[in-house]
Design an enzyme around this catalytic site. Structure first.
Site, PDB file in Angstrom:
ATOM      1  N   SER A   7      45.446  40.324  45.384  1.00 59.40           N
ATOM      2  CA  SER A   7      44.657  38.969  45.653  1.00 59.40           C
ATOM      3  C   SER A   7      43.973  39.193  46.958  1.00 59.40           C
ATOM      4  CB  SER A   7      45.425  37.863  45.616  1.00 59.40           C
ATOM      5  OG  SER A   7      46.522  38.083  46.618  1.00 59.40           O
ATOM      6  N   ASP A  12      51.439  45.383  44.855  1.00 61.79           N
ATOM      7  CA  ASP A  12      50.685  45.282  43.567  1.00 61.79           C
ATOM      8  C   ASP A  12      50.264  46.878  43.637  1.00 61.79           C
ATOM      9  OD1 ASP A  12      50.852  43.306  42.116  1.00 61.79           O
ATOM     10  OD2 ASP A  12      49.066  42.358  43.449  1.00 61.79           O
ATOM     11  N   GLU A  45      51.738  33.702  35.258  1.00 60.65           N
ATOM     12  CA  GLU A  45      50.570  33.101  35.992  1.00 60.65           C
ATOM     13  C   GLU A  45      49.887  32.334  34.804  1.00 60.65           C
ATOM     14  OE1 GLU A  45      48.413  35.574  38.672  1.00 60.65           O
ATOM     15  OE2 GLU A  45      47.028  34.009  38.900  1.00 60.65           O
TER      16      GLU A  45
HETATM   17  O1  KIV Z   1      47.918  39.587  43.680  1.00 60.16           O
HETATM   18  C1  KIV Z   1      48.468  38.299  43.885  1.00 60.16           C
HETATM   19  O2  KIV Z   1      48.785  37.733  44.890  1.00 60.16           O
HETATM   20  C2  KIV Z   1      49.285  37.613  42.601  1.00 60.16           C
HETATM   21  C3  KIV Z   1      50.059  36.670  43.020  1.00 60.16           C
HETATM   22  C4  KIV Z   1      48.871  35.409  42.943  1.00 60.16           C
HETATM   23  C5  KIV Z   1      50.892  36.448  41.958  1.00 60.16           C
HETATM   24  O3  KIV Z   1      49.192  38.608  41.726  1.00 60.16           O
END
Ligand code: KIV
Length: 275
Positions: A58, A96, A193
């Site tokens: 994000s 991520d 989500e």
């Molecule tokens: O990238 C992110 O911050 C997310 C959250 C919104 C779960 O995947």
């Protein structure tokens, strides 16, 4: 003071591990997760008792100004994981894997290695049953994995927009089957989500791993929000988010209120959930 992990004023007193989170699920104690991207916020999160930090892709939208997470690179993720790690030595840190960096299990292994060596203790990947062999491979080699189902932002072009997922019976059954397959493959956490609350509840009760909801109702084992939403920095905030700064008055207060409201079940409330 659940498990001696959180102490008023001192914050987290012990490192949070995958075992801590499983025990919390078993005992019905909710935990808080925040997606954030830098050392000062990470340090504050430790003081405020945030059990899990997500360096989410994000950051492409919240920090770098892109209109989706798709342009985010491994180098950008590593830069921010390193920064967060420098600020916090107690929360569990997950990073991520960005778009198309885990399209095959082998690619996932190479890129998960880089994120873990930057300081993450878990990697997060978006997708269903097709990722089960990847989860198994990473898990067998000592890399904890957080799966991510429902609205998976890296697939925004395939999904036709940032929309609630799992409203039809067929979609709901598919998401439930995906969750079970990823649980069986060894995933340690699951982000849900933007799915209807009833589906999130069913999934939470059907899997052994703790679930973390964002727009997924009150019955998941934990909640996650992006720091920009907690602090009211988002111009058009999503329905599931809440500006905690308004009531709290300052930034540490906003983070503490978020943690407290998650743990006591005050957040999310009716206006933040989907049916
Ligand atoms: O990238 C992110 O911050 C997310 C959250 C919104 C779960 O995947």
């Amino acid at each position: 003071m659940p498990y001696g992990t959180v102490q008023a004023d001192a914050g987290l007193t012990k490192p949070i591990t995958t075992l801590t989170l499983r025990k919390m699920k078993e005992e019905g104690v909710k935990f808080a997760t925040v997606a954030l991207y830098d050392a000062p916020m990470a340090a504050m999160a430790q003081k405020c008792g945030v059990e899990v930090l997500l360096i989410g892709d994000s950051l492409g939208m919240t920090v770098l100004g892109y209109d989706s997470t798709i342009p985010v690179t491994m180098e950008q993720m590593i830069y921010h994981v390193e920064a967060v790690k420098r600020g916090n030595n107690k929360s569990l840190i997950m990073g991520d894997l960005p778009f198309m960096t885990y399209a095959t299990p082998e690619q996932a292994m190479v890129n998960a290695t880089r994120i873990m060596q930057a300081g993450a203790q878990m990697v997060k990947i978006e997708g269903g049953e097709w990722l089960a062999p990847t989860v198994q491979m990473l898990s067998d080699r000592g890399v904890p994995v957080c799966a991510h189902l429902g609205l998976t932002p890296q697939s925004v072009n395939k999904l036709g927009g940032f929309r609630v997922q799992g409203r039809s019976d067929a979609q709901a059954e598919q998401i439930l089957a995906d969750a079970k397959a990823l649980d069986d493959a060894g995933a340690d956490l699951l982000v849900l989500e933007c799915v209807p609350s009833a589906l999130a509840k069913r999934i939470t009760e059907s899997v052994s791993m703790p679930t973390i909801g964002i727009g997924a109702g009150t019955d998941t084992d934990a909640q996650v929000l992006v720091i920009n939403d907690i602090l009211g920095l988002t111009e058009q905030p999503p329905k599931f988010s809440k500006n905690f700064l308004i009531e709290a008055g300052d930034i540490p207060g906003a983070m503490r209120k978020y943690v407290n409201d998650v743990k006591t079940g005050v957040f999310p409330s009716k206006e933040h959930i989907f049916v």
